[in-house]
Design an enzyme around this catalytic site. Structure first.
Site, PDB file in Angstrom:
ATOM      1  N   PRO A 175      51.425  31.500 112.844  1.00 64.70           N
ATOM      2  CG  PRO A 175      52.536  29.177 112.742  1.00 64.70           C
ATOM      3  CD  PRO A 175      52.199  30.740 112.327  1.00 64.70           C
TER       4      PRO A 175
ATOM      5  NE  ARG B 196      30.705  33.755 102.853  1.00 64.66           N
ATOM      6  CZ  ARG B 196      29.611  34.478 103.787  1.00 64.66           C
ATOM      7  NH1 ARG B 196      29.854  35.247 104.721  1.00 64.66           N
ATOM      8  NH2 ARG B 196      28.748  33.993 104.130  1.00 64.66           N
TER       9      ARG B 196
ATOM     10  CD  GLU C  93      60.724  25.348 111.828  1.00 69.09           C
ATOM     11  OE1 GLU C  93      60.421  25.759 112.890  1.00 69.09           O
ATOM     12  OE2 GLU C  93      60.676  24.819 110.250  1.00 69.09           O
TER      13      GLU C  93
ATOM     14  CG  ASP D  34      27.395  34.336 107.341  1.00 70.18           C
ATOM     15  OD1 ASP D  34      26.604  33.463 106.532  1.00 70.18           O
ATOM     16  OD2 ASP D  34      27.786  35.174 106.499  1.00 70.18           O
TER      17      ASP D  34
END
Ligand code: ADE
Length: 238
Positions: A86, A151, A113, A166
């Site tokens: 993150p 893809r 963590e 898209d």
């Protein structure tokens, strides 16, 4: 393209690899996805992969040696090395396209963590996040990124031209789509889509794309180049 995934939970990838587009790409030899189980590279009789953080604080931190050894087991083929975290840069369609042109990539699925900083300093080319929220581990982010990347590898989609429609391909959200029936409850398919006038359809789609982006993701509009007509459409929306 070769994709290595270093993970503590290889079984999580079962369903993902059975997905029709991904499995067809594997069968046709366009991509080769190789799972590397991190556990056997753990330390001591318990194959430990984590430890408490220096400086205190809660939780556990992934150690550097098991990850280094897992990378060594891959050898020279690691290619571009990504760590899911993150704390990473936000993964976008642009990243998916860029990475779809690599010959091989390795994704290290972060956990706990965090991961000892020396993993990034020594072995990682890029830290990537899939969004501003925290998941229990890097496996789902790895699947999200690999799905978006694979893809776009040439030959994976039946028609490569499909991707040009898209959302995010041209920096905008996609226009609405309709299929049969023409009428459902009190909702009819917009007349312009039924007429077969290609120019009019393209114009309508561009307008709907601009309006959807303006309403839902105005932040995206700062990054795209807009024509005079586009700006007029957006002006009408205010
Ligand atoms: N690991 C936990 N949360 C994550 C996120 N949002 N992106 C990438 N890796 C993660």
């Amino acid at each position: 393209m070769i994709v290595h995934i270093i993970t503590l939970f290889p079984s999580m990838f079962g369903g993902f690899l059975e997905n029709s587009i991904i499995s067809r790409a594997i069968e046709r030899g366009i991509v080769d996805i190789r799972l590397v189980d991190l556990r056997p590279f753990g330390l001591g009789p318990h194959r430990m992969v984590d430890d408490t953080p220096y400086g205190g604080g809660g939780g556990m931190v992934m150690r550097v040696e098991p990850i280094h050894n897992a990378l060594k087991s891959i050898g020279k083929d690691t290619g571009h090395v990504i760590l899911t975290t993150p704390r990473g840069k936000l993964f976008t369609q642009g990243d998916a396209f860029r990475l779809s042109r690599e010959g091989s990539i390795t994704v290290i699925c972060g956990h706990y963590e965090g991961v000892d900083e020396r993993v990034s300093e020594l072995f990682v080319d890029e830290e990537l996040s899939i969004g501003d929220y925290v998941l229990t581990g890097g496996e789902i982010p790895a699947m999200v990124m690999i799905d978006a990347i694979v893809r776009l590898v040439p030959g994976v989609l039946v028609k490569d031209t499909l991707v040009s429609g898209d959302s995010h391909y041209n920096g905008l959200l996609e226009h609405p789509q309709y299929t049969r029936p023409r009428q459902y409850m009190d909702r009819a398919v917009p007349e312009v889509l039924l007429g077969g006038n290609h120019k009019e359809i393209q114009k309508w789609r561009r307008i709907m794309s601009l309006k959807a982006t303006m309403r839902r993701r105005p932040d995206l509009l700062d990054k795209v180049s807009l024509s005079k007509e586009d700006i007029m459409v957006l002006g009408e929306e205010d």
